[in-house]
Design a protein around this motif. Structure first.
Motif, mmCIF file in Angstrom:
data_model
loop_
_atom_site.group_PDB
_atom_site.id
_atom_site.type_symbol
_atom_site.label_atom_id
_atom_site.label_comp_id
_atom_site.label_asym_id
_atom_site.label_seq_id
_atom_site.Cartn_x
_atom_site.Cartn_y
_atom_site.Cartn_z
ATOM 1 N N LEU A 79 0.854 -1.188 0.000
ATOM 2 C CA LEU A 79 0.000 0.000 0.000
ATOM 3 C C LEU A 79 0.891 1.240 0.000
ATOM 4 O O LEU A 79 1.677 1.441 0.925
ATOM 5 C CB LEU A 79 -0.891 0.017 1.238
ATOM 6 C CG LEU A 79 -1.964 -1.073 1.329
ATOM 7 C CD1 LEU A 79 -2.578 -1.082 2.721
ATOM 8 C CD2 LEU A 79 -3.035 -0.852 0.277
ATOM 9 N N VAL A 80 0.753 2.073 -1.036
ATOM 10 C CA VAL A 80 1.579 3.283 -1.178
ATOM 11 C C VAL A 80 0.657 4.495 -1.179
ATOM 12 O O VAL A 80 0.196 4.943 -2.234
ATOM 13 C CB VAL A 80 2.412 3.245 -2.476
ATOM 14 C CG1 VAL A 80 3.473 4.352 -2.467
ATOM 15 C CG2 VAL A 80 3.061 1.884 -2.675
ATOM 16 N N PRO A 81 0.348 5.059 -0.001
ATOM 17 C CA PRO A 81 -0.619 6.168 0.060
ATOM 18 C C PRO A 81 -0.163 7.427 -0.665
ATOM 19 O O PRO A 81 -0.979 8.138 -1.237
ATOM 20 C CB PRO A 81 -0.755 6.430 1.568
ATOM 21 C CG PRO A 81 -0.287 5.173 2.224
ATOM 22 C CD PRO A 81 0.771 4.632 1.332
ATOM 23 N N ASP A 82 1.151 7.726 -0.619
ATOM 24 C CA ASP A 82 1.653 8.937 -1.261
ATOM 25 C C ASP A 82 2.750 8.539 -2.231
ATOM 26 O O ASP A 82 3.880 8.259 -1.838
ATOM 27 C CB ASP A 82 2.195 9.914 -0.215
ATOM 28 C CG ASP A 82 2.493 11.289 -0.812
ATOM 29 O OD1 ASP A 82 2.798 11.350 -2.024
ATOM 30 O OD2 ASP A 82 2.422 12.280 -0.075
ATOM 31 N N LYS A 83 2.423 8.504 -3.510
ATOM 32 C CA LYS A 83 3.376 8.009 -4.503
ATOM 33 C C LYS A 83 4.573 8.931 -4.666
ATOM 34 O O LYS A 83 5.611 8.518 -5.193
ATOM 35 C CB LYS A 83 2.683 7.837 -5.855
ATOM 36 C CG LYS A 83 2.093 9.107 -6.450
ATOM 37 C CD LYS A 83 1.372 8.813 -7.750
ATOM 38 C CE LYS A 83 0.765 10.073 -8.365
ATOM 39 N NZ LYS A 83 0.039 9.780 -9.614
ATOM 40 N N ASN A 84 4.456 10.170 -4.214
ATOM 41 C CA ASN A 84 5.576 11.105 -4.336
ATOM 42 C C ASN A 84 6.609 10.903 -3.228
ATOM 43 O O ASN A 84 7.806 11.101 -3.425
ATOM 44 C CB ASN A 84 5.070 12.547 -4.315
ATOM 45 C CG ASN A 84 4.188 12.847 -5.515
ATOM 46 O OD1 ASN A 84 4.508 12.449 -6.633
ATOM 47 N ND2 ASN A 84 3.078 13.523 -5.287
ATOM 48 N N LYS A 85 6.154 10.516 -2.030
ATOM 49 C CA LYS A 85 7.082 10.299 -0.919
ATOM 50 C C LYS A 85 7.714 8.908 -0.945
ATOM 51 O O LYS A 85 8.700 8.661 -0.280
ATOM 52 C CB LYS A 85 6.352 10.509 0.413
ATOM 53 C CG LYS A 85 5.940 11.946 0.663
ATOM 54 C CD LYS A 85 5.291 12.088 2.030
ATOM 55 C CE LYS A 85 4.902 13.533 2.306
ATOM 56 N NZ LYS A 85 4.249 13.696 3.625
ATOM 57 N N LEU A 86 7.135 8.000 -1.702
ATOM 58 C CA LEU A 86 7.642 6.643 -1.839
ATOM 59 C C LEU A 86 7.778 5.927 -0.492
ATOM 60 O O LEU A 86 8.683 5.142 -0.256
ATOM 61 C CB LEU A 86 8.987 6.640 -2.572
ATOM 62 C CG LEU A 86 8.968 7.255 -3.986
ATOM 63 C CD1 LEU A 86 10.341 7.176 -4.611
ATOM 64 C CD2 LEU A 86 7.944 6.572 -4.875
ATOM 65 N N VAL A 87 6.845 6.252 0.419
ATOM 66 C CA VAL A 87 6.745 5.548 1.695
ATOM 67 C C VAL A 87 5.553 4.605 1.591
ATOM 68 O O VAL A 87 4.486 5.013 1.138
ATOM 69 C CB VAL A 87 6.554 6.526 2.869
ATOM 70 C CG1 VAL A 87 6.347 5.769 4.164
ATOM 71 C CG2 VAL A 87 7.770 7.448 2.978
ATOM 72 N N TYR A 88 5.735 3.367 1.991
ATOM 73 C CA TYR A 88 4.643 2.418 1.789
ATOM 74 C C TYR A 88 4.678 1.321 2.846
ATOM 75 O O TYR A 88 5.648 1.172 3.585
ATOM 76 C CB TYR A 88 4.696 1.803 0.386
ATOM 77 C CG TYR A 88 5.997 1.125 0.010
ATOM 78 C CD1 TYR A 88 6.100 -0.264 -0.033
ATOM 79 C CD2 TYR A 88 7.118 1.868 -0.346
ATOM 80 C CE1 TYR A 88 7.272 -0.887 -0.407
ATOM 81 C CE2 TYR A 88 8.302 1.259 -0.723
ATOM 82 C CZ TYR A 88 8.376 -0.123 -0.749
ATOM 83 O OH TYR A 88 9.547 -0.738 -1.115
ATOM 84 N N TYR A 89 3.582 0.568 2.903
ATOM 85 C CA TYR A 89 3.429 -0.514 3.869
ATOM 86 C C TYR A 89 3.436 -1.848 3.135
ATOM 87 O O TYR A 89 2.777 -2.014 2.102
ATOM 88 C CB TYR A 89 2.126 -0.347 4.659
ATOM 89 C CG TYR A 89 2.110 0.914 5.480
ATOM 90 C CD1 TYR A 89 2.631 0.951 6.766
ATOM 91 C CD2 TYR A 89 1.592 2.100 4.946
ATOM 92 C CE1 TYR A 89 2.632 2.112 7.510
ATOM 93 C CE2 TYR A 89 1.584 3.271 5.682
ATOM 94 C CZ TYR A 89 2.108 3.275 6.959
ATOM 95 O OH TYR A 89 2.118 4.432 7.691
ATOM 96 N N GLN A 90 4.188 -2.782 3.684
ATOM 97 C CA GLN A 90 4.294 -4.125 3.129
ATOM 98 C C GLN A 90 3.674 -5.087 4.146
ATOM 99 O O GLN A 90 4.202 -5.277 5.233
ATOM 100 C CB GLN A 90 5.764 -4.470 2.875
ATOM 101 C CG GLN A 90 6.004 -5.865 2.330
ATOM 102 C CD GLN A 90 7.500 -6.136 2.132
ATOM 103 O OE1 GLN A 90 8.343 -5.335 2.546
ATOM 104 N NE2 GLN A 90 7.824 -7.248 1.520
ATOM 105 N N ILE A 91 2.536 -5.669 3.794
ATOM 106 C CA ILE A 91 1.822 -6.577 4.683
ATOM 107 C C ILE A 91 2.012 -7.993 4.146
ATOM 108 O O ILE A 91 1.539 -8.323 3.054
ATOM 109 C CB ILE A 91 0.323 -6.230 4.747
ATOM 110 C CG1 ILE A 91 0.143 -4.752 5.126
ATOM 111 C CG2 ILE A 91 -0.407 -7.145 5.708
ATOM 112 C CD1 ILE A 91 -1.240 -4.223 4.856
ATOM 113 N N ILE A 92 2.729 -8.807 4.892
ATOM 114 C CA ILE A 92 3.036 -10.174 4.456
ATOM 115 C C ILE A 92 2.205 -11.137 5.289
ATOM 116 O O ILE A 92 2.159 -11.029 6.517
ATOM 117 C CB ILE A 92 4.531 -10.499 4.625
ATOM 118 C CG1 ILE A 92 5.402 -9.391 4.038
ATOM 119 C CG2 ILE A 92 4.867 -11.813 3.955
ATOM 120 C CD1 ILE A 92 6.112 -8.548 5.042
ATOM 121 N N VAL A 93 1.561 -12.092 4.635
ATOM 122 C CA VAL A 93 0.710 -13.037 5.345
ATOM 123 C C VAL A 93 0.892 -14.429 4.739
ATOM 124 O O VAL A 93 0.962 -14.585 3.515
ATOM 125 C CB VAL A 93 -0.773 -12.599 5.296
ATOM 126 C CG1 VAL A 93 -1.283 -12.508 3.868
ATOM 127 C CG2 VAL A 93 -1.648 -13.509 6.142
#
Length: 769
Positions: free
Chosen positions: A641-655
């Motif tokens: 999930l990448v809420p702000d594509k300009n900041k390139l901060v995102y969440y990686q949810i592994i299951v």
């Protein structure tokens, strides 16, 4: 300081008067002579030969010193005549080298490893030889570009300027290394090139003994001493990593390791540096004593166990030092497993740690790695860089990145002691790595070199007549790499997409019509690049099929009603949910397809994941506790999930197929960090022919303003079975071009329903609004 009393000088003079000569003339020519001390070492003899060779090649007439004619004497090492010449106050040069002048006499002196033959090995200090090579580089202006007799350029009859009384250089890095693994040159040519380029590999920066448990302990002790091994699930186990270490609390196992190492040193006195453990995650023993150890609370979960690993190495080091007090130890950090310095033990100056960092990727913020290196530096150990200049994805391709290399090394200057590796490999054409080899040694000695000027000099030497085209070629190849933004398993997919290579190929073809026919370095480069270019063209058809099969798209997340029990794993029945399929990264035999279901309420994002699996009984599913362990090693899905594509901060949810999950907070160019505060609810079920998982992700964790934006988004599946057959491993994704799950440039997009503003508690409003 090296100081000699007047009595010592008088005594020396009397000795010389007695005709006991303390030095000898190595050669005399024109108006200069080279003098060696009596009984010279191999280092000193080779230094004298190198100086003689380059003086002979440079001068066909008498040498002027500082614009004046003079009878020059060059002294190698420390002949007794050096004191008569006035060199009575020479500083100690431990680990260093220098040039000293008294009138028309120059003394070359440095710290040398006893018994070293510098032609047979590139390792270890050869300070006196380094002083001579520094003089040849700095004052004779000889440029060493390639190994071999024809790999350098010099200036005839230049004026020798040395106005000071000494020159003791201060290189940016103490450890200055490159890879010497090319098939293009023999070992002697490579070693000499390394010395001439002022490379330096101290003994403590390279291990002589590599002590790995799993290679020999199982055969030796499995039956006689099972208590030596780690306890896992009630069994004593000795396997390949991560279960490859002994029980750290067993004193006899500790003594056995130390005894083995001492025995090796006793049989081979050349051993000075020992490495313990391979660079792999470690699963710690779960016996009662290990669990009760003082360092255990600092180890984190599962394989995040640095405190225990370093505490154990310190215990081994102490035992070894009882027999051999000057032995050094070396290790390498490994991701989250044992990257951080220990808090309970002091490893000291006899310990070297190599920091495993990212390196020279197009988007790279080294701040986390720099902070880690600085933390280690503060503990008093020696710190080196263990970067990977040539990632597996780079294969044997022409990776050109000198400015990225310089940026990388600059970030660590003054913090680490250097680096010892470059991207030359036996299977990689030397023509692709020659510029990098030349420049790396230059910038490790002086990080502030004018890189563009050095590239121009290199091209003028190697590709005479076609300098302009070749500078443009290297510029274009570095631009392609830098614009690639990320690295994936198939670099033809993006970085070197066949159409992008056209200009570089044209520049080489233009250069082929202009380059001097005597150039021995252009033809190999042209031939190897043509092969690379043809390979790219051949790959284009399959690449285009993959790109076309997973076109970039924007997915509108629909609103859905979740009136059923969350644990009811039937996402296909979700009314109004959006379904998408995952595409394979490449062509697989018996590909196992997966499907994704997406929907949202005002409160939560719902992600349903259904994996086809013909071998449900063989699913790899080691992780059984949320937020712990290397879950990405299981058969798993990864939701990005990448809420702000300009900041390139995102969440990686592994299951995984147990429904066990872990969340990482990622930022392009930085290390991913665990985010244990991120909320996820998961439920999973393994059935015949498939396994299913449902995720409920509270939207209140994101900024309300984010829901008016387009997000980047991707979902991947890594198929992994317990049996170790490579053909069974598969990677797929909503959009997966190549093998990198973190190539944000290839992600799909998602949009949210108009007017969606997640409900928030007062705390979340204050925190996220």
């Amino acid at each position: 300081m090296r100081r000699f009393s007047c009595l010592a000088v008088v005594g020396l003079m009397l000795t010389m008067a007695g005709n006991l000569f303390a030095g000898k003339i190595f050669t005399a020519r024109l108006n200069y002579r080279i003098m060696l001390q009596d009984n010279p070492t191999e280092v000193q003899k080779f230094a004298a030969a190198e100086l003689k060779n380059f003086l002979n090649e440079t001068y066909s007439k008498q040498v002027e010193l500082n614009g004046e004619p003079a009878a020059l004497t060059f002294m190698i090492g420390f002949p007794a005549e050096a004191m008569l010449a006035g060199f009575t106050d020479i500083p100690s040069l431990k680990d260093r080298f220098g040039i000293f002048r008294r009138g028309a006499t120059l003394l070359f002196y440095g710290d040398d490893r006893p018994g070293l033959d510098p032609v047979k090995t590139y390792k270890y200090h050869a300070g006196t030889l380094a002083a001579v090579h520094y003089f040849i580089n700095r004052y004779l202006n000889v440029k060493f570009y390639f190994p071999g007799k024809a790999g350098y350029a010099l200036t005839k009859n230049l004026s020798l300027d040395f106005k000071g009384s000494f020159d003791i250089p201060k290189p940016t890095f103490e450890v200055r290394g490159i890879s010497l693994r090319s098939k293009s040159f023999n070992a002697e040519e490579s070693n000499i090139f390394f010395r001439r380029s002022l490379g330096n590999i101290p003994y403590w920066s390279k291990y002589d003994l590599y002590y790995i448990y799993w290679k020999n302990w199982k055969k030796r002790f499995a039956k006689t001493h099972p208590e030596y091994f780690s306890l896992h699930n009630g069994k004593r186990i000795s396997e390949i990593y991560p279960r490859h270490v002994p029980c750290f609390s067993n004193p006899e196992a500790l003594k056995q390791a130390a005894a083995d190492i001492i025995g090796e040193i006793n049989s081979n006195p050349e051993i000075e540096t020992v490495r313990v453990f391979c660079d792999a995650p470690i699963s710690l023993c779960t016996c009662k004593l290990c669990l009760a150890a003082a360092e255990r609370p600092y180890c984190g979960g599962d394989t995040a166990n640095g405190e225990a690993v370093y505490a154990y190495q310190q215990k081994i080091m102490k035992l070894v030092h009882e027999a051999h007090p000057n032995i050094h130890f070396l290790t390498q950090t490994k991701g989250a497993s044992y990257s951080k310095p220990p808090k309970l033990v002091k490893l000291g100056d006899y310990f070297t740690v190599k920091i495993l960092t990212r390196r020279e990727l197009p988007v790279y913020d080294p701040s986390n790695d720099v902070d880690l290196a600085r933390d280690w530096q503060k503990t008093g150990v020696k710190v080196l860089l263990k970067s990977y200049p040539r990632y597996p994805e780079f294969k044997n391709y022409p990776i050109i990145k000198p400015h990225l290399d310089q940026r990388h090394f600059k970030a660590f200057a003054g913090i680490v002691r250097g680096a010892d590796d470059s991207d030359a490999r036996r299977y990689v054409p030397y023509s692709f790595t020659a510029l990098g080899q030349y420049l790396q040694l230059k910038m490790l000695f002086d990080i502030n070199i004018d890189l563009d000027r050095e590239i121009a000099d290199f091209c003028a030497f190697a590709y005479l007549g076609a300098e302009t085209e070749m500078i443009a070629f290297y510029t274009e190849m570095e631009r392609l790499f830098a614009d690639g933004r990320s690295v994936n398993d198939d670099m033809f997919m993006y970085t070197y997409y066949p159409g992008k290579l056209k200009l570089a190929m044209q520049l080489l073809e233009q250069a082929s019509r202009k380059v001097d026919r005597k150039s021995k370095y252009f033809k190999p480069l042209l031939a190897e690049f043509r092969k690379f270019y043809q390979k790219a063209q051949q790959a284009k058809k399959n690449i285009d099929l993959i790109r076309d099969s997973s076109p970039l798209k924007t997915i509108a997340i629909p609103r859905i009603d979740v009136t059923q029990d969350f644990k009811l794993l039937a996402p296909a029945t979700w009314t109004g949910a959006k379904s998408e399929k995952l595409f394979p990264a490449k062509s697989y035999d018996k590909f196992q397809p997966s499907k994704v279901y997406l929907g949202t309420t005002e409160q939560n994002l719902y992600v349903g994941l259904v994996a086809t699996e013909s071998h449900s009984d063989l699913l790899k599913q080691r992780c059984k506790v949320d937020k712990q362990g290397a879950i990405w090693g299981d058969d798993c899905f990864e939701v990005m999930l990448v809420p702000d594509k300009n900041k390139l901060v995102y969440y990686q949810i592994i299951v995984n197929s147990f429904g066990v999950y872990r969340v990482l907070r990622c930022q392009t160019g930085k290390k991913s960090l665990p985010d244990n505060d991120f909320k996820v609810k998961s439920s999973a079920k393994v059935g015949k022919g498939k396994w299913t998982v449902v995720l409920e992700i509270p939207l209140s964790q994101f900024k309300a303003t984010d829901f008016g934006k387009t997000w980047k988004f991707n979902i991947f599946r890594s198929r992994r079975l317990t049996r170790a057959k490579k053909a069974d491993q598969q990677a797929s994704g909503l959009r997966l071009l190549g093998g990198s799950y973190h190539d944000l440039t290839s992600y799909d997009h998602i949009t949210w329903p108009i007017g969606l503003i997640p409900e928030k508690s007062l705390w979340n409003r204050l925190k996220f609004w």
